[in-house]
Design an enzyme around this catalytic site. Structure first.
Site, PDB file in Angstrom:
ATOM      1  N   ASP A 173      57.520  16.445  67.873  1.00 15.65           N
ATOM      2  CA  ASP A 173      57.568  17.749  67.199  1.00 15.65           C
ATOM      3  C   ASP A 173      58.774  17.844  66.265  1.00 15.65           C
ATOM      4  O   ASP A 173      58.717  18.516  65.243  1.00 15.65           O
ATOM      5  CB  ASP A 173      57.591  18.874  68.232  1.00 15.65           C
ATOM      6  CG  ASP A 173      56.218  19.019  68.854  1.00 15.65           C
ATOM      7  OD1 ASP A 173      55.992  18.479  69.946  1.00 15.65           O
ATOM      8  OD2 ASP A 173      55.346  19.638  68.213  1.00 15.65           O
TER       9      ASP A 173
HETATM   10  O1  MRU Z   1      50.729  23.374  72.027  1.00 14.08           O
HETATM   11  P1  MRU Z   1      51.351  22.455  71.052  1.00 14.08           P
HETATM   12  O2  MRU Z   1      50.806  22.588  69.670  1.00 14.08           O
HETATM   13  O3  MRU Z   1      52.830  22.620  71.054  1.00 14.08           O
HETATM   14  O4  MRU Z   1      51.042  21.025  71.585  1.00 14.08           O
HETATM   15  C1  MRU Z   1      51.070  19.906  70.779  1.00 14.08           C
HETATM   16  C2  MRU Z   1      52.231  19.016  70.984  1.00 14.08           C
HETATM   17  O5  MRU Z   1      53.252  19.401  71.507  1.00 14.08           O
HETATM   18  C3  MRU Z   1      52.140  17.645  70.442  1.00 14.08           C
HETATM   19  O6  MRU Z   1      52.574  16.711  71.369  1.00 14.08           O
HETATM   20  C4  MRU Z   1      53.019  17.534  69.246  1.00 14.08           C
HETATM   21  O7  MRU Z   1      52.864  18.612  68.395  1.00 14.08           O
HETATM   22  C5  MRU Z   1      52.937  16.227  68.603  1.00 14.08           C
HETATM   23  S1  MRU Z   1      51.824  16.309  67.294  1.00 14.08           S
HETATM   24  C6  MRU Z   1      51.072  14.936  66.786  1.00 14.08           C
END
Ligand code: MRU
Length: 326
Positions: free
Chosen positions: A205
């Site tokens: 992220d």
């Molecule tokens: O609920 P989220 O959108 O926070 O979950 C997704 C993730 O945390 C993923 O691991 C991250 O965004 C990596 S994206 C390829």
């Protein structure tokens, strides 16, 4: 909590604003008013996602595009046109990046695996087509391994508490007919101890310039387990996930989500299961220190470590682009 995954959220935000201004025939402001309108909307969208950098990065790039367009624009329409074209380009660029990540990841995992012709990997959260504009980051590498016929099995965690793993990653793996097994997050250590995985690969992220990586909660535990079992732990992410303004992961803000995700089934949407009155701590992300990461796979190549067990991503970016900005 409907569109999930940092790159998909960035693209969905950029394109949804493009749809809004595409239909904006009644806008009677000037070109500067159009810029101000878009900037306000982008700032509002960015506030929804404090940990992941992709949305903030996309907004910044789009702001540069419209600021540049303002230099020659005589009416609002030209600003909206420039915005729409730039946001559509982001959609295409993300897929191209992800395919490149897939290929670089394939070569790296093959080089580092004990048996380069048959390997199994563990992944966490959602990083596939449903988390990006298409193809995926960590799941893109798994896709590439499968296409080359060298993937024995992909293991995916359910990714408590919102279950992006069991709901999204498992769905994609089944859809793509990739041999895959779902595990509880808490089964990862036992899986590694059993010798069933050759590598762990996750998305990101926000990656700080020393390689410290914020990703879905549980990533840090996987990295610690992998270290204990001598299993390489990789991050696969486009350079849009890198934040060179941060020297280390200590500066990354960790978003906390609703206690309901833990207190109710179905990520907070179902029946209440937690005892009434219990307090809840629900960080949505954690930070994995660079020392636990074996390599960062980007669309421009694999970033490897320097002598002090950290990554120098600024130098990598400088070599690639000729300057140190993303
Ligand atoms: O609920 P989220 O959108 O926070 O979950 C997704 C993730 O945390 C993923 O691991 C991250 O965004 C990596 S994206 C390829």
């Amino acid at each position: 909590m409907v569109v999930r995954g940092a790159p998909a959220i960035a693209i969905a935000a950029a394109l949804s604003l493009a749809v809004e201004v595409f239909n904006f025939h009644g806008f009677d402001g000037s070109a500067s008013d159009a810029v101000a309108f878009l900037e306000n909307k982008l700032d509002y969208l960015v506030s929804s996602r404090p940990t992941a950098v992709n949305l903030a990065d996309a907004a910044l790039k789009l702001k540069h595009v419209i600021a540049k367009a303002l230099a020659t624009a005589t009416e609002a329409k030209s600003i909206f046109k420039a915005y729409i074209e730039a946001s559509e380009d982001m959609l295409e660029d993300d897929v191209v990046s992800n395919k490149a990540i897939g290929n670089f990841g394939l070569s790296l995992l093959r080089q580092q695996a004990k048996n380069p012709d048959k390997l199994s990997v563990l992944t966490h959260c959602n990083t596939g087509s449903l988390a990006t504009a298409g193809y995926g980051t960590a799941l893109g590498v798994i896709r590439a391994l499968h296409t080359q016929g060298i993937l024995e099995r992909a293991y995916c965690t359910e990714t408590r508490p919102f279950n992006q793993g069991s709901r999204l990653t498992a769905f994609e793996l089944v859809h793509e007919k990739i041999p895959a097994t779902l595990i509880a997050d808490s089964a990862a250590a036992a899986l590694m101890k059993d010798g069933r995985v050759d590598g762990v690969i996750v998305g990101a992220d926000r990656v700080a310039s020393n390689g410290d990586t914020a990703n879905k909660i549980g990533t840090y535990s996987l990295a610690l387990c992998a270290k204990h079992h001598g299993i390489p732990f990789y991050v696969a992410a486009p350079l849009t996930s890198v934040d060179l303004s941060l020297s280390s992961g200590k500066e990354i803000v960790i978003e906390e989500r609703s206690p309901k995700e833990l207190m109710h089934t179905h990520g907070g949407l179902g029946e209440r299961i937690a005892a009434p009155g219990i307090s809840v701590w629900n960080p949505a992300f954690d930070m994995t220190p660079a020392e636990l990461i074996a390599g960062i796979i980007t669309e421009k190549g694999v970033i490897t470590k320097n002598g002090n067990d950290t990554f120098d991503i600024s130098s990598f970016a400088k070599k690639i682009t000729g300057n140190s900005s993303r």
